[in-house]
Scaffold this active site. Sequence first.
Site, PDB file in Angstrom:
ATOM      1  N   GLN A  18     111.546 -74.968  25.925  1.00  0.00           N
ATOM      2  CA  GLN A  18     111.398 -73.713  25.194  1.00  0.00           C
ATOM      3  C   GLN A  18     110.752 -73.891  23.823  1.00  0.00           C
ATOM      4  O   GLN A  18     110.309 -72.914  23.224  1.00  0.00           O
ATOM      5  CB  GLN A  18     112.764 -73.033  25.066  1.00  0.00           C
ATOM      6  CG  GLN A  18     113.301 -72.594  26.424  1.00  0.00           C
ATOM      7  CD  GLN A  18     114.685 -71.976  26.350  1.00  0.00           C
ATOM      8  OE1 GLN A  18     115.689 -72.675  26.478  1.00  0.00           O
ATOM      9  NE2 GLN A  18     114.766 -70.666  26.140  1.00  0.00           N
ATOM     10  N   HIS A 112     118.034 -79.152  31.070  1.00  0.00           N
ATOM     11  CA  HIS A 112     118.134 -77.746  30.672  1.00  0.00           C
ATOM     12  C   HIS A 112     117.079 -76.943  31.444  1.00  0.00           C
ATOM     13  O   HIS A 112     115.979 -76.683  30.947  1.00  0.00           O
ATOM     14  CB  HIS A 112     117.937 -77.613  29.151  1.00  0.00           C
ATOM     15  CG  HIS A 112     118.367 -76.290  28.589  1.00  0.00           C
ATOM     16  ND1 HIS A 112     119.274 -76.169  27.550  1.00  0.00           N
ATOM     17  CD2 HIS A 112     118.034 -75.020  28.932  1.00  0.00           C
ATOM     18  CE1 HIS A 112     119.466 -74.881  27.273  1.00  0.00           C
ATOM     19  NE2 HIS A 112     118.706 -74.158  28.098  1.00  0.00           N
ATOM     20  N   ASN A 155     122.777 -78.062  31.865  1.00  0.00           N
ATOM     21  CA  ASN A 155     122.954 -76.767  31.208  1.00  0.00           C
ATOM     22  C   ASN A 155     123.089 -75.655  32.243  1.00  0.00           C
ATOM     23  O   ASN A 155     122.242 -75.523  33.135  1.00  0.00           O
ATOM     24  CB  ASN A 155     121.743 -76.457  30.328  1.00  0.00           C
ATOM     25  CG  ASN A 155     121.881 -75.107  29.629  1.00  0.00           C
ATOM     26  OD1 ASN A 155     122.704 -74.952  28.737  1.00  0.00           O
ATOM     27  ND2 ASN A 155     121.099 -74.120  30.053  1.00  0.00           N
ATOM     28  N   GLU A 156     124.148 -74.878  32.120  1.00  0.00           N
ATOM     29  CA  GLU A 156     124.358 -73.687  32.955  1.00  0.00           C
ATOM     30  C   GLU A 156     124.095 -73.916  34.436  1.00  0.00           C
ATOM     31  O   GLU A 156     123.217 -73.268  35.034  1.00  0.00           O
ATOM     32  CB  GLU A 156     123.518 -72.517  32.435  1.00  0.00           C
ATOM     33  CG  GLU A 156     123.941 -72.086  31.036  1.00  0.00           C
ATOM     34  CD  GLU A 156     123.307 -70.771  30.580  1.00  0.00           C
ATOM     35  OE1 GLU A 156     122.356 -70.287  31.229  1.00  0.00           O
ATOM     36  OE2 GLU A 156     123.789 -70.224  29.569  1.00  0.00           O
TER      37      GLU A 156
END
Length: 402
Positions: A18, A112, A155-156
Amino acid sequence: MAGLREDFLWGASTSPHQVEGNNVNADWWALENAPDSPLPDRSGDALDSYHRYAEDMGLLAAAGLNAYRFGFEWARIEPADGHFSLAARDHYRRMVDTAHELGLKPVVTLHHFTLPRWFAETGGWKRPDAADRFARYIEFVAPALHDVEWVCTINEPNMLAVFASVQDTVLSLMGAMDDPEQKAKLAAALGRVSPDQALGETLARVHRRAVETVRATTNAKAGWTVAQQAFTSTPGNEDVFARVHRTWEGFYLDAARGDDFVGVQAYTSQPVDADGPVPHPAHPDNTLTGWAYRPDALGTALRRAWDEAGGIPLLVTENGIATDDDTRRIAYTTEALGHLEAAVADGIDVRGYLHWSALDNYEWGRWAPTFGLISVDRETFVRTPKPSLAWLGACARRGGLT
Ligand code: FCB
């Protein structure tokens, strides 16, 4: 009333894809740049944080924060099957060193959302050797983690499982996200979905192996980070609520039992009716992602994580708001931190608060939802801290809201 710990982590979070730019060996890069890509925006140079990370970290430290969550990018570290880049590992080691030099505790995420393209194209997490391959990557980066205290494996995982079951619908609707009708369809598709449970179980196995590997090769605390929607039941739908909570998040909190910590990520809250999670109805308070304005979600998420992950330490690894009105960001975060402090006063062991996000970054297909404490000019890459950064830094210096 119990206050926050002396060593409470106050910081902000990012993820490699990101912010770094030109993450060309990642599956997301391929998706964004496919000729028929449904994604409205590409990550491109992103914020060029691959080169400007010291400036990013310097701004956080100067404001008074003492922690930074960032990721190691597997697609850079193992850009081709079995080819490990020493230079990429050195790069991330320099990031860890820079964080330490600036007085920021590094919190490192190992995965991620993005995968090396070769891995994704050969089955991704569904490959029979997925856990071995992820463990091998961790063994390779372990020397760069020797003095890192906090490592997040995946992540998640629960959002990966949600996404896996609606990928085609989401991608087909994303192209026209500014059209309210498409946006409503997307919300509906996301709301009524069941996460891919088989993938969730696979990820839990990959995570177990990753925790063992981190523990065997570093001195870090290992855990994963779970997204929570702070679901609430509508009257008469308690059974559906229980099932939705279990499949969307309870399973993943349960799988964190025995870890050194669990990352808590919360942004909003959603009611559950007879058909499942209710898409956020249009409302003037909705944020730029279309989510309901619910700073109380963090309190619900912390309490559920505490109960369901077996009382292991909690670290808020993400919480924040997509808005172009920074006073709203401060208002949201003030309320969210109030709920965090109340949870701590009730005896819940919360080790830190890492705001999403440090910078206005690439939000998985779109640049429009701005979550950052710092804005960035994407042509000159000039960083401009928003008042919320100084405000969060002041909380850090005081050790709390007041
Ligand atoms: C989470 C992701 C993070 C960011 C925020 C808004 O689901 O972990 O990368 O996109 O949401």
